[in-house]
Design a protein around this motif. Structure first.
Motif, PDB file in Angstrom:
ATOM      1  N   SER A  15       1.008  -1.174   0.072  1.00 62.62           N
ATOM      2  CA  SER A  15       0.169   0.021   0.126  1.00 62.62           C
ATOM      3  C   SER A  15       0.845   1.206   0.054  1.00 62.62           C
ATOM      4  O   SER A  15       1.996   1.303   0.700  1.00 62.62           O
ATOM      5  N   LYS A  16       0.463   2.308  -0.603  1.00 61.68           N
ATOM      6  CA  LYS A  16       1.280   3.646  -0.762  1.00 61.68           C
ATOM      7  C   LYS A  16       0.557   4.631  -0.067  1.00 61.68           C
ATOM      8  O   LYS A  16       0.685   5.781  -0.355  1.00 61.68           O
ATOM      9  N   VAL A  17      -0.520   4.312   0.866  1.00 67.43           N
ATOM     10  CA  VAL A  17      -1.493   5.091   1.648  1.00 67.43           C
ATOM     11  C   VAL A  17      -0.353   5.854   2.631  1.00 67.43           C
ATOM     12  O   VAL A  17       0.286   5.047   3.234  1.00 67.43           O
ATOM     13  N   ASP A  18      -0.786   6.932   2.937  1.00 70.27           N
ATOM     14  CA  ASP A  18       0.202   7.800   3.794  1.00 70.27           C
ATOM     15  C   ASP A  18      -0.191   7.072   5.330  1.00 70.27           C
ATOM     16  O   ASP A  18      -1.201   7.048   5.578  1.00 70.27           O
ATOM     17  N   MET A  19       1.082   6.736   5.821  1.00 68.05           N
ATOM     18  CA  MET A  19       0.808   6.075   7.189  1.00 68.05           C
ATOM     19  C   MET A  19       0.257   7.133   8.393  1.00 68.05           C
ATOM     20  O   MET A  19      -0.390   6.659   9.431  1.00 68.05           O
ATOM     21  N   ASP A  20       0.531   8.164   7.983  1.00 65.45           N
ATOM     22  CA  ASP A  20       0.363   9.273   9.154  1.00 65.45           C
ATOM     23  C   ASP A  20      -1.161   9.764   9.180  1.00 65.45           C
ATOM     24  O   ASP A  20      -1.785  10.522   9.839  1.00 65.45           O
ATOM     25  N   LEU A  45      -4.589   7.582   8.597  1.00 65.78           N
ATOM     26  CA  LEU A  45      -5.218   6.312   8.275  1.00 65.78           C
ATOM     27  C   LEU A  45      -6.687   6.266   9.226  1.00 65.78           C
ATOM     28  O   LEU A  45      -6.759   5.583   9.962  1.00 65.78           O
ATOM     29  N   GLY A  46      -7.395   7.481   8.781  1.00 64.57           N
ATOM     30  CA  GLY A  46      -8.876   7.573   9.429  1.00 64.57           C
ATOM     31  C   GLY A  46      -9.803   6.596   8.439  1.00 64.57           C
ATOM     32  O   GLY A  46      -9.228   5.941   7.446  1.00 64.57           O
ATOM     33  N   GLU A  89      -9.813   3.601   1.395  1.00 68.07           N
ATOM     34  CA  GLU A  89      -8.946   3.883   0.008  1.00 68.07           C
ATOM     35  C   GLU A  89      -7.925   2.874  -0.108  1.00 68.07           C
ATOM     36  O   GLU A  89      -7.763   2.320  -1.127  1.00 68.07           O
ATOM     37  N   MET A  90      -7.505   2.517   1.187  1.00 71.66           N
ATOM     38  CA  MET A  90      -6.162   1.677   0.995  1.00 71.66           C
ATOM     39  C   MET A  90      -6.922   0.298   0.613  1.00 71.66           C
ATOM     40  O   MET A  90      -6.131  -0.412  -0.072  1.00 71.66           O
ATOM     41  N   ILE A  91      -7.816  -0.079   1.294  1.00 72.48           N
ATOM     42  CA  ILE A  91      -8.737  -1.394   0.881  1.00 72.48           C
ATOM     43  C   ILE A  91      -8.703  -1.577  -0.507  1.00 72.48           C
ATOM     44  O   ILE A  91      -8.406  -2.519  -1.354  1.00 72.48           O
ATOM     45  N   ASP A  92      -9.471  -0.638  -1.237  1.00 74.37           N
ATOM     46  CA  ASP A  92      -9.627  -0.299  -2.666  1.00 74.37           C
ATOM     47  C   ASP A  92      -8.289  -0.730  -3.660  1.00 74.37           C
ATOM     48  O   ASP A  92      -8.291  -1.381  -4.428  1.00 74.37           O
ATOM     49  N   GLU A  93      -7.204  -0.010  -3.152  1.00 72.84           N
ATOM     50  CA  GLU A  93      -6.039  -0.328  -3.594  1.00 72.84           C
ATOM     51  C   GLU A  93      -5.400  -1.801  -3.409  1.00 72.84           C
ATOM     52  O   GLU A  93      -4.887  -2.309  -4.419  1.00 72.84           O
TER      53      GLU A  93
END
Length: 320
Positions: free
Chosen positions: A211-216, A218-219, A225-229
């Protein structure tokens, strides 16, 4: 949740007698009991155009007894697939977006169920930071945060990150000792993910899904968005794995592309995987899919762009 085994058991029941009504109901279009009863009247009109009106009451009773209101709320799905024969009715909950459709033929129309089985994804997500972690369970795009009892804390190892990650790894191994068939995706900074992957078991952790979602940030919205990715990466990986599997089978001359050869192999129970293009799906290929599933083979209904060699149909055969 629809499974291949559940579908196969339905398709191979000896007492089933046609014709079959295949009814896909979208909850967006059929949202209450009155809508459902009106749909039954539409089914009746189509049925008596093709078959003896005297046998319709046998089908109507089964459709009216189906508890539509209760089924609507099972699993928060998108719809339900109903298959009605002269003697029985079978229902399958659907999670993928569907449109209401009616098919009346001498066999079940299983296209939607094939798509449903293909689309099912079940995995865990480990959100890992230097001194804390949380665990999600993902089922077909819906996630839940798992309650972790007695999870390790970093002070137990004097905030040594290596030792703490080892504790996390051992904790998860014990927690899922009887449930290790699900893969776990590690969401962490690049440094932490690399370190944890060095400690983690290759079988359990999906190291090629990132995952490339920002770790800071994660609401709930970012997690969705992360799950979709992650889902898209799993589907892309599956498509690539199917391509590699077909190429390897082709190298060993274990593929069939002629429809007559595929039918012959299907009737002999010699198909490992049947590939069908969505654009080419018809009654013949539907019946071929039913035969393949009945013999415990796999069926993939794919966009033409993902088909082996852009064919309309193809099969990997079994070597006896």
């Amino acid at each position: 949740m629809t499974s291949t085994i559940e579908l196969r058991n339905t398709l191979t029941l000896d007492y089933e007698v046609g014709p079959f009504i295949s009814l896909i109901v979208s909850f967006n279009e059929i949202s209450n009991k009155n809508d459902y009863l009106n749909l039954i009247e539409t089914v009746k009109e189509e049925f008596i155009q093709k078959h003896d009106e005297n046998i319709w009451p046998r089908y109507e009773r089964k459709l009216r007894r189906f508890n539509f209101d209760r089924a609507k709320h099972i699993g928060n799905g998108s719809g339900v697939a109903l298959y009605v024969s002269f003697k029985a009715i079978h229902s399958f909950d659907l999670t993928q977006p569907v449109k209401t459709q009616i098919s009346i033929d001498d066999t079940m129309n299983v296209a939607q169920l094939i798509k449903e089985i293909e689309s099912q994804l079940h995995y865990r997500v480990l959100i890992l930071r230097d001194n804390d972690f949380k665990l999600l369970r993902v089922d077909n795009g819906h996630f839940s945060i798992l309650n972790l009892v007695n999870k390790p804390i970093p002070v137990l190892v004097n905030n040594d990150k290596n030792k703490y990650f080892m504790l996390v790894k051992e904790y998860l191994s014990d927690l899922f000792d009887d449930d290790d068939y699900l893969q776990t995706v590690v969401v962490a900074s690049e440094e932490n993910r690399k370190l944890f992957n060095e400690l983690a078991d290759q079988k359990t952790f999906a190291k090629d899904i990132v995952s490339k979602v920002d770790m800071d940030d994660l609401g709930p919205d970012k997690i969705s968005e992360m799950i979709d990715e992650l889902n898209q990466q799993f589907f892309d990986k599956l498509a690539n794995d199917n391509k590699i599997k077909y190429e390897k089978a082709s190298d060993h001359r274990l593929v069939a592309t002629d429809l007559r050869d595929i039918i012959s192999n299907a009737l002999s129970g010699k198909i490992d995987t049947l590939y069908i293009s969505e654009e080419s799906y018809n009654k013949t290929l539907n019946d071929l899919a039913i035969t393949t599933i009945g013999f415990a083979g796999n069926v993939l209904l794919l966009p033409k762009s993902q088909m082996p060699m852009n064919l309309d149909y193809a099969a990997i055969t079994l070597k006896f």
